[in-house]
Enzyme design. Structure first.
Site, PDB file in Angstrom:
ATOM      1  N   GLU A   1       0.774  -1.174  -0.124  1.00  0.00           N
ATOM      2  CA  GLU A   1      -0.030   0.036   0.005  1.00  0.00           C
ATOM      3  C   GLU A   1       0.987   1.144  -0.045  1.00  0.00           C
ATOM      4  O   GLU A   1       1.840   1.372   0.877  1.00  0.00           O
ATOM      5  CB  GLU A   1      -1.158   0.033   1.292  1.00  0.00           C
ATOM      6  CG  GLU A   1      -1.577   1.245   1.570  1.00  0.00           C
ATOM      7  CD  GLU A   1      -2.489   1.718   0.327  1.00  0.00           C
ATOM      8  OE1 GLU A   1      -3.467   1.193   0.100  1.00  0.00           O
ATOM      9  OE2 GLU A   1      -2.318   2.887  -0.195  1.00  0.00           O
TER      10      GLU A   1
ATOM     11  N   ASP B   1      -8.793   1.550  -6.831  1.00  0.00           N
ATOM     12  CA  ASP B   1      -9.312   2.953  -7.343  1.00  0.00           C
ATOM     13  C   ASP B   1      -9.906   2.710  -8.588  1.00  0.00           C
ATOM     14  O   ASP B   1      -9.346   2.280  -9.638  1.00  0.00           O
ATOM     15  CB  ASP B   1      -7.931   3.951  -7.518  1.00  0.00           C
ATOM     16  CG  ASP B   1      -7.519   4.105  -6.033  1.00  0.00           C
ATOM     17  OD1 ASP B   1      -8.161   4.749  -5.083  1.00  0.00           O
ATOM     18  OD2 ASP B   1      -6.410   3.833  -5.793  1.00  0.00           O
TER      19      ASP B   1
HETATM   20  C1  LIG Z   1     -10.063   2.696  -3.281  1.00  0.00           C
HETATM   21  S1  LIG Z   1      -8.636   2.390  -1.827  1.00  0.00           S
HETATM   22  C2  LIG Z   1      -9.265   0.637  -1.387  1.00  0.00           C
HETATM   23  C3  LIG Z   1      -8.695   0.432  -0.016  1.00  0.00           C
HETATM   24  C4  LIG Z   1      -9.054  -1.053   0.498  1.00  0.00           C
HETATM   25  N1  LIG Z   1      -8.554  -2.038  -0.423  1.00  0.00           N
HETATM   26  C5  LIG Z   1     -10.582  -1.456   0.831  1.00  0.00           C
HETATM   27  O1  LIG Z   1     -11.264  -2.061   0.410  1.00  0.00           O
HETATM   28  O2  LIG Z   1     -10.828  -0.443   1.978  1.00  0.00           O
HETATM   29  C6  LIG Z   1      -7.327   1.622  -3.167  1.00  0.00           C
HETATM   30  C7  LIG Z   1      -6.086   1.658  -2.506  1.00  0.00           C
HETATM   31  O3  LIG Z   1      -5.078   1.260  -3.438  1.00  0.00           O
HETATM   32  C8  LIG Z   1      -3.825   1.907  -3.121  1.00  0.00           C
HETATM   33  N2  LIG Z   1      -3.154   1.875  -4.389  1.00  0.00           N
HETATM   34  C9  LIG Z   1      -3.502   2.113  -5.505  1.00  0.00           C
HETATM   35  N3  LIG Z   1      -2.542   1.802  -6.627  1.00  0.00           N
HETATM   36  C10 LIG Z   1      -1.496   1.416  -5.843  1.00  0.00           C
HETATM   37  C11 LIG Z   1      -0.243   0.543  -6.410  1.00  0.00           C
HETATM   38  N4  LIG Z   1       0.175   0.656  -7.750  1.00  0.00           N
HETATM   39  N5  LIG Z   1       0.641   0.195  -5.360  1.00  0.00           N
HETATM   40  C12 LIG Z   1       0.168   0.156  -3.735  1.00  0.00           C
HETATM   41  N6  LIG Z   1      -0.947   0.816  -3.611  1.00  0.00           N
HETATM   42  C13 LIG Z   1      -2.047   1.246  -4.404  1.00  0.00           C
HETATM   43  C14 LIG Z   1      -4.237   3.308  -2.782  1.00  0.00           C
HETATM   44  O4  LIG Z   1      -3.262   4.019  -2.070  1.00  0.00           O
HETATM   45  C15 LIG Z   1      -5.637   3.145  -1.930  1.00  0.00           C
HETATM   46  O5  LIG Z   1      -5.365   3.000  -0.690  1.00  0.00           O
END
Ligand SMILES: C[S@@+](CC[C@H](N)C(=O)[O-])C[C@H]1O[C@@H](n2cnc3c(N)ncnc32)[C@H](O)[C@@H]1O
Length: 247
Positions: A103, A153
């Protein structure tokens, strides 16, 4: 090896009304924006105290996961774990599994480590780095039994779809690190992204969709209702669960 750069939109494809500055041709597109979210004192303390034991600093070298976890056990990774609710629940319910969360958002990692510390879990490690680079450089081929990607996302706007994590090049990375018969689980609350994920993964030669003819799985009981999913429910969103087996 196929290029790890996500497909770039040709300059001629640029929406003339867009105020976006076009990305230089070879820059890799990121699936995240680093938010400057507030770090609570508890999260900072957990990072200070537990990062030396549970945190993985990024270096572009292959990790020896047996050394990292201090044992040889089946392994799952969760990509984009947010505050770690699902990862914590899974690691608590599966002490026989070693669980690596990836993350980019540091307060989220702090939140996960707070829970790890409170419950004295020994089977969790965290990386605060771009999952694309972690999978490319730090994970050995066929080293992971299960990958979870819950509510990545969705990048709603059409001009941002290229920033979605699930793309053919990323599916290739997943196929490289997941063992044969290993499982890839996904969930999203955005129908267009669910269809996009299926368009990418259903035709990928290394993955087999485990669902019935609908293409989607029933909601898994072991996936806790996270704050993010609850917010989706309040907004009236549906949820689409998917599971694939690595051929
Ligand atoms: C919409 S949030 C969902 C968080 C969690 N999975 C939930 O269901 O509550 C998406 C997360 O993916 C992380 N993220 C997006 N692209 C990423 C990447 N390439 N590597 C690591 N984390 C990533 C973002 O920082 C964000 O916290």
């Amino acid at each position: 090896m196929r290029s790890l750069c996500y497909p770039q939109r040709a300059m001629t494809d640029q929406d003339p009304t867009s105020t976006e500055i076009p990305e230089p041709k070879q820059r890799r597109i990121r699936s995240f924006v680093l938010r400057m979210g507030r770090m609570t004192s508890g999260q900072q303390r957990a990072l200070d105290e537990l990062w030396p034991r549970c945190g993985l600093d990024y270096t572009p070298e292959v990790l020896n996961l047996e050394t990292v976890f201090g044992r040889c056990a089946p392994r799952m990774i969760e990509i984009g774990f947010g505050t770690g609710e699902a990862l914590f629940a899974y690691a608590s319910a599966h002490p026989e599994m070693d669980c690596l969360g990836i993350e980019v958002h540091r307060p989220g990692a702090g939140h996960l480590l707070m829970q790890v510390g409170e419950h004295r879990l020994t089977n969790v490690r965290a990386s605060c780095h771009d999952a694309v680079e972690v999978l490319t450089h730090q994970l050995a081929p066929a080293s992971i039994d299960a990958v979870h990607i819950f509510f990545p996302d969705p990048w709603h706007k059409a001009r941002h779809h290229k920033r979605r994590l699930i793309q053919p090049a990323f599916a290739d990375l997943l196929a490289r690190v997941i063992k044969p018969s290993g499982i890839l689980r996904l969930a999203t609350d955005w129908q267009h992204y669910a269809e996009h994920m299926r368009a990418v993964l259903d035709i990928h030669p290394s993955f087999r969709n485990l669902a019935d003819d609908s293409g989607y799985m029933p909601r898994a009981n072991d996936r806790p209702l996270t704050r993010f999913e609850r917010r989706g429910h309040r907004l009236g969103h549906g949820v689409w669960d998917m599971a694939y087996e690595r051929r």
